[in-house]
Write an enzyme that holds these catalytic residues in place. Structure first.
Site, PDB file in Angstrom:
ATOM      1  N   GLU A  32      38.865  45.444   3.431  1.00  0.00           N
ATOM      2  CA  GLU A  32      39.779  45.820   2.349  1.00  0.00           C
ATOM      3  C   GLU A  32      41.220  45.795   2.826  1.00  0.00           C
ATOM      4  OE1 GLU A  32      36.778  48.673  -0.210  1.00  0.00           O
ATOM      5  OE2 GLU A  32      38.436  49.609   0.854  1.00  0.00           O
ATOM      6  N   CYS A  71      32.845  34.989  -4.562  1.00  0.00           N
ATOM      7  CA  CYS A  71      31.864  34.633  -3.532  1.00  0.00           C
ATOM      8  C   CYS A  71      30.851  33.624  -4.057  1.00  0.00           C
ATOM      9  CB  CYS A  71      31.159  35.878  -3.016  1.00  0.00           C
ATOM     10  SG  CYS A  71      32.227  36.913  -1.994  1.00  0.00           S
ATOM     11  N   CYS A  81      35.620  39.607   0.937  1.00  0.00           N
ATOM     12  CA  CYS A  81      34.219  40.035   0.849  1.00  0.00           C
ATOM     13  C   CYS A  81      33.407  39.594   2.065  1.00  0.00           C
ATOM     14  CB  CYS A  81      33.581  39.462  -0.412  1.00  0.00           C
ATOM     15  SG  CYS A  81      34.326  40.036  -1.939  1.00  0.00           S
ATOM     16  N   GLU A 117      30.460  38.152   2.145  1.00  0.00           N
ATOM     17  CA  GLU A 117      29.861  36.825   1.999  1.00  0.00           C
ATOM     18  C   GLU A 117      30.850  35.732   2.380  1.00  0.00           C
ATOM     19  OE1 GLU A 117      30.015  39.433  -0.134  1.00  0.00           O
ATOM     20  OE2 GLU A 117      28.770  38.975  -1.875  1.00  0.00           O
ATOM     21  N   ASN A 119      32.890  43.201   4.580  1.00  0.00           N
ATOM     22  CA  ASN A 119      34.081  43.228   3.740  1.00  0.00           C
ATOM     23  C   ASN A 119      35.236  43.883   4.492  1.00  0.00           C
ATOM     24  OD1 ASN A 119      32.501  45.666   3.324  1.00  0.00           O
ATOM     25  ND2 ASN A 119      33.854  46.200   1.632  1.00  0.00           N
TER      26      ASN A 119
END
Length: 141
Positions: A43, A88, A52, A54, A41
């Site tokens: 941010e 996701c 994210c 994924e 991830n």
């Protein structure tokens, strides 16, 4: 294979950029050809722009030309292994609605499910084909 994916996801988690939440996530995605694509991830101060783990793994794989996936491992440090967020789940459903999802934590616990179980009424490319066919029928009348 699950243990290898979990370890790759754990390693990817170490690269997460999570200065605001402190919630680091790693993912490892197994493509049908045997390649493993990882993501973490990332941010952003504008929280909505956070990406994210994924989705980063999927996007990395797609950039490499992959479109077919078999398994995804997701690692967090929560007491209970975390599931992918809604965004996701939708991205995973785009490419592999029957993808096996291994949710693990840093304590070695895991849960296994599928994207279809996580997102039972997903909006998929098949839905767009159905809409497109409906419009063609209307135009022909």
């Amino acid at each position: 294979m699950d243990d290898i994916l979990i370890e790759k996801a754990r390693q990817a988690r170490e690269h997460a950029y999570a200065p605001y939440s402190g919630f680091k996530v790693g993912a490892a995605l197994l493509a049908q050809n045997g390649e493993i694509y990882t993501g973490c991830n990332v941010e952003n101060a504008s929280y909505g722009l956070t990406s994210c783990a994924e989705r980063n793994a999927v996007f990395k794989a797609v950039c490499a030309g992959e479109r077919k996936f078999e398994r995804l491992a997701l690692v967090t440090d929560l007491v209970n292994p975390a599931a992918p967020c809604g965004a996701c789940r939708q991205v995973l459903a785009e490419f592999a609605p029957d993808l096996t999802v291994i949710m693990a934590n840093t304590r070695g616990e895991k849960r296994i499910t599928t994207v279809r179980e996580l997102l039972p009424y997903a909006f998929t490319p098949a839905d767009l084909k159905e809409v497109s066919n409906s419009y063609r029928l209307i135009e022909q009348k």
